[in-house]
Design a protein around this motif. Structure first.
Motif, short mmCIF file in Angstrom:
data_model
loop_
_atom_site.label_atom_id
_atom_site.label_comp_id
_atom_site.label_asym_id
_atom_site.label_seq_id
_atom_site.Cartn_x
_atom_site.Cartn_y
_atom_site.Cartn_z
N GLN A 292 -0.87 -21.91 28.24
CA GLN A 292 0.39 -22.60 28.43
C GLN A 292 0.18 -24.01 28.98
OE1 GLN A 292 3.54 -21.98 27.83
NE2 GLN A 292 3.51 -19.85 27.20
N GLU B 232 4.02 -20.39 19.99
CA GLU B 232 4.37 -21.68 19.38
C GLU B 232 5.35 -21.43 18.22
OE1 GLU B 232 0.57 -24.47 20.06
OE2 GLU B 232 0.14 -22.70 18.84
N ASN B 233 6.57 -21.93 18.39
CA ASN B 233 7.64 -21.69 17.42
C ASN B 233 7.87 -22.91 16.53
OD1 ASN B 233 8.30 -19.09 18.49
ND2 ASN B 233 9.43 -20.08 20.14
N THR B 234 8.26 -22.64 15.30
CA THR B 234 8.71 -23.69 14.38
C THR B 234 10.20 -23.47 14.13
OG1 THR B 234 6.55 -23.78 13.29
CG2 THR B 234 8.42 -24.70 12.09
N SER C 206 -3.98 -13.79 17.51
CA SER C 206 -2.69 -14.42 17.27
C SER C 206 -1.99 -13.67 16.14
CB SER C 206 -2.85 -15.90 16.89
OG SER C 206 -3.34 -16.64 17.98
N THR D 141 2.09 -16.19 17.84
CA THR D 141 2.02 -15.56 19.15
C THR D 141 0.57 -15.27 19.50
OG1 THR D 141 4.22 -14.58 18.88
CG2 THR D 141 2.76 -13.55 20.48
N SER E 291 -2.02 -21.47 12.42
CA SER E 291 -1.23 -22.61 11.96
C SER E 291 -1.76 -23.16 10.65
CB SER E 291 -1.24 -23.71 13.04
OG SER E 291 -0.50 -24.83 12.63
N LEU F 86 0.43 -17.43 24.60
CA LEU F 86 0.86 -18.75 24.15
C LEU F 86 1.65 -18.58 22.87
CD1 LEU F 86 0.87 -21.86 24.34
CD2 LEU F 86 -1.27 -21.85 23.01
N SER G 255 6.80 -18.07 14.15
CA SER G 255 6.34 -17.95 15.53
C SER G 255 4.89 -17.50 15.52
CB SER G 255 7.20 -16.97 16.31
OG SER G 255 6.81 -16.92 17.67
N ARG H 285 -6.55 -22.03 23.94
CA ARG H 285 -5.46 -22.75 24.61
C ARG H 285 -4.54 -21.79 25.35
NH1 ARG H 285 -2.02 -25.01 20.91
NH2 ARG H 285 -2.90 -23.92 19.11
N ASN I 223 -4.56 -19.47 17.56
CA ASN I 223 -3.27 -20.08 17.23
C ASN I 223 -3.43 -21.21 16.22
OD1 ASN I 223 -1.85 -18.38 19.02
ND2 ASN I 223 -0.56 -20.07 19.72
N SER I 224 -4.44 -22.05 16.42
CA SER I 224 -4.69 -23.14 15.48
C SER I 224 -5.10 -22.59 14.11
CB SER I 224 -5.78 -24.06 16.02
OG SER I 224 -5.36 -24.69 17.21
#
Length: 251
Positions: free
Chosen positions: A49, A122-124, A65, A135, A24, A120, A133, A47, A20-21
């Motif tokens: 939840q 993570e939305n913007t 992701s 995912t 990002s 996990l 998103s 990571r 996820n990182s």
């Protein structure tokens, strides 16, 4: 097809802090195709939840992701993304092990009362729309030894006796993600909500929960449109909980 196929483009990395990182950082420096998958053999800081850790032995599991741009979803409907992705992972697990798989609210996947996958998301959000998103999905494939978790962890190899490849599992996962993302894109919201409710772990079974203010006994009777878990006590009282406000104690 209404959009690019999920997982059509894949970025493989040997090691990263978390996929996820990694996704990002990629989004900060470029505009990847929608559906791009970032797959790692090992995460140094995986990571889950609520800040929890996701642990995985190097090379033995699927750590991936996906980058999505679900601008067609309003911010207050964000839980629909969670439901669609959870259904995709649940169907993937069922297809790979041929055993009943359930979604433990909000998005852990359970087989034989054990956790096999976690998600996990993570939305913007900008102007009440979800513009990005990330995912993240962790699926236990070949690992046989796990730490002392509650619920306990399990892998596909333990369930089937077969060794599978992360890339092969990613093919199956990508197909189901593409299916449910297209259902989401075409605004079939009630279909998603109904399907999610149908495979909720321990739905309508008397269970014990820790609410933070003591233990309560009741049944999981559904999930609200904004993602709150509805628990109904034996006396008929209904209570709604956000993620991390209540913990299931019955397995």
């Amino acid at each position: 097809m209404l959009g690019p196929k999920i997982g059509h483009k894949r970025i493989h990395v040997r090691e990263t802090d978390s996929t996820n990182s990694h996704a990002s950082r990629l989004l900060h420096s470029s505009f990847p195709d929608e559906g791009t998958a970032i797959m790692a053999q090992f995460q140094k800081a995986g990571r889950g939840q609520g800040g929890s850790r996701w642990e995985s032995a190097p090379g033995e599991n699927l750590l991936v992701s996906f980058i999505l741009y679900p601008e067609f979803i309003a911010a207050n409907d964000h839980f629909l993304i969670n439901e669609a992705v959870s259904l995709a992972v649940q169907e993937t697990v069922h297809a790979l092990c041929n055993k009943p798989a359930f979604i433990k609210w909000p998005n852990d996947i359970i087989v034989e009362n054990s956790k096999i996958a976690g998600i996990l998301i993570e939305n913007t959000i900008r102007n009440d729309k979800i513009i990005q998103s990330i995912t993240g999905i962790g699926l236990n494939i070949n690992q046989l030894n796990f730490g002392n978790y509650f619920p306990k962890a399990i892998s596909l190899k333990e369930l089937t006796g077969k060794e599978l490849t992360p890339d092969g599992c990613l093919d199956v996962l990508s197909s189901y993600l593409d299916k449910w993302y297209q259902i989401l894109r075409t605004s079939q919201h009630e279909r998603i909500r109904s399907a999610y409710a149908d495979v909720l772990y321990r739905k309508n079974l008397m269970s014990q929960f820790d609410s933070g203010n003591g233990k309560i006994t009741g049944i999981i009777s559904g999930v609200s449109d904004n993602g709150q878990l509805m628990i109904t006590t034996a006396e008929g009282k209904k209570s709604f909980f956000n993620n991390k406000e209540v913990k299931l104690l019955s397995f």
